[in-house]
Design a protein around this motif. Structure first.
Motif, PDB file in Angstrom:
ATOM      1  N   PRO A  84       0.836  -1.202   0.000  1.00 57.06           N
ATOM      2  CA  PRO A  84       0.000   0.000   0.000  1.00 57.06           C
ATOM      3  C   PRO A  84       0.870   1.250   0.000  1.00 57.06           C
ATOM      4  O   PRO A  84       2.026   1.189   0.426  1.00 57.06           O
ATOM      5  N   MET A  85       0.309   2.372  -0.459  1.00 61.50           N
ATOM      6  CA  MET A  85       0.996   3.650  -0.233  1.00 61.50           C
ATOM      7  C   MET A  85       0.531   4.212   1.105  1.00 61.50           C
ATOM      8  O   MET A  85      -0.658   4.392   1.331  1.00 61.50           O
ATOM      9  N   TYR A  86       1.492   4.434   1.991  1.00 58.40           N
ATOM     10  CA  TYR A  86       1.221   5.114   3.262  1.00 58.40           C
ATOM     11  C   TYR A  86       2.099   6.354   3.318  1.00 58.40           C
ATOM     12  O   TYR A  86       3.335   6.243   3.232  1.00 58.40           O
ATOM     13  N   SER A 128       0.058  -3.029  -5.802  1.00 58.68           N
ATOM     14  CA  SER A 128       0.136  -1.658  -5.308  1.00 58.68           C
ATOM     15  C   SER A 128      -1.266  -1.067  -5.148  1.00 58.68           C
ATOM     16  O   SER A 128      -2.081  -1.157  -6.062  1.00 58.68           O
ATOM     17  N   ARG A 130      -3.343   2.515  -3.707  1.00 59.63           N
ATOM     18  CA  ARG A 130      -3.184   3.875  -3.179  1.00 59.63           C
ATOM     19  C   ARG A 130      -4.480   4.665  -3.287  1.00 59.63           C
ATOM     20  O   ARG A 130      -5.247   4.493  -4.245  1.00 59.63           O
ATOM     21  N   HIS A 134      -1.236   8.734  -8.366  1.00 62.68           N
ATOM     22  CA  HIS A 134       0.172   9.124  -8.187  1.00 62.68           C
ATOM     23  C   HIS A 134       1.080   8.729  -9.340  1.00 62.68           C
ATOM     24  O   HIS A 134       2.275   9.040  -9.305  1.00 62.68           O
ATOM     25  N   ASP A 140       5.674  10.393  -5.656  1.00 65.47           N
ATOM     26  CA  ASP A 140       5.445   8.941  -5.497  1.00 65.47           C
ATOM     27  C   ASP A 140       6.734   8.305  -4.978  1.00 65.47           C
ATOM     28  O   ASP A 140       7.674   8.070  -5.744  1.00 65.47           O
ATOM     29  N   GLN A 142       6.631   5.418  -3.315  1.00 71.00           N
ATOM     30  CA  GLN A 142       6.248   4.021  -3.070  1.00 71.00           C
ATOM     31  C   GLN A 142       6.760   3.147  -4.224  1.00 71.00           C
ATOM     32  O   GLN A 142       7.736   2.403  -4.060  1.00 71.00           O
ATOM     33  N   ARG A 162      -1.607  -2.474 -10.230  1.00 70.78           N
ATOM     34  CA  ARG A 162      -1.885  -1.242  -9.484  1.00 70.78           C
ATOM     35  C   ARG A 162      -3.376  -0.896  -9.445  1.00 70.78           C
ATOM     36  O   ARG A 162      -4.031  -0.864 -10.487  1.00 70.78           O
ATOM     37  N   GLU A 164      -5.251   2.437  -8.100  1.00 75.38           N
ATOM     38  CA  GLU A 164      -5.056   3.737  -7.459  1.00 75.38           C
ATOM     39  C   GLU A 164      -6.295   4.604  -7.605  1.00 75.38           C
ATOM     40  O   GLU A 164      -7.221   4.259  -8.327  1.00 75.38           O
TER      41      GLU A 164
END
Ligand SMILES: Cc1cc2nc3c(=O)[nH]c(=O)nc-3n(C[C@H](O)[C@H](O)[C@H](O)COP(=O)(O)O)c2cc1C
Length: 192
Positions: A84-86, A128, A130, A134, A140, A142, A162, A164
């Motif tokens: 994940p994007m954190y 991925s 998010r 991004h 970005d 990540q 992905r 997103e």
């Protein structure tokens, strides 16, 4: 063939990277009979931060665990990473895992010509997820980070599955997940 499946989302059943990672592993399992799968859940069973004591190897239990994590990675042919994007980067739990597999003399080394990756030959698929959009953004940290650190270890065969814009709207979320599920690579693709 051995597949290592890494999860790092803290969102349990709501997690999109877990959903995508499971779908990727399920497809590869179905299409590659005999595939041995090892699952490591970094949220349920987090690795500690890399500290001075960890580097010194004074705690034998912690050292054995770190060796096991590294060996699991070295032994794998395929690695599926739920990422994940954190806060524009990756979860700290996933970073702690990277700190255990990026080991001088094992997965990379420095030469007079510069760094050399020692973990080449693996395929990595990154699930991925998010909240925002991004792709291509300079903020970005990540996906480009994961690509860079894997390249540093000698791994160039990296694919992203992905989803997103998950926080944009319920409709966008559904469409992004469907598109990602439809984009899951097949192990049979090269033979086809
Ligand atoms: C602690 C936290 C930080 C987040 N930071 C970002 C962020 O910086 N950018 C973004 O687009 N989404 C961010 N999100 C949203 C997640 O990327 C989104 O919920 C995604 O689905 C997370 O993957 P997961 O569902 O597998 O946990 C954040 C979510 C959490 C829980």
């Amino acid at each position: 063939m051995k597949l290592l499946h890494i999860d790092s989302s803290a969102l349990s059943e709501q997690s999109v990277s877990r959903q995508l990672g499971n779908a990727i592993v399920s497809r590869w399992r179905d299409e590659m009979p005999g595939l041995q799968v090892t699952h490591r859940d970094l949220d349920a069973d987090p690795l500690p931060h890399l500290t001075a004591a960890a580097l010194a190897g004074t705690d034998s239990v912690a050292s054995r665990r770190a060796e096991q994590v590294l060996q699991e990675f070295l032994d794998s042919d395929i690695v599926v990473i739920g990422a994940p994007m954190y806060n524009f980067g990756i979860p700290s739990t996933l970073k702690a895992w990277i700190d255990r597999v990026a080991v001088a003399g094992k997965t990379f080394r420095y030469t007079e010509q510069g760094p050399q990756g020692l973990a080449g030959g693996k395929k990595v698929i990154i699930a991925s997820a998010r909240g925002g959009l991004h792709s291509g953004s300079p903020a970005d940290f990540q996906e480009p980070y994961l690509k860079a650190v894997l390249a540093f270890l000698g791994i160039e065969d990296v694919e992203f599955v992905r989803a997103e814009g998950l926080a944009l709207s319920p409709q966008h979320r559904l469409e992004a997940i469907d598109a990602a599920l439809a984009a899951i690579p097949s192990p049979l693709r090269k033979a086809a």
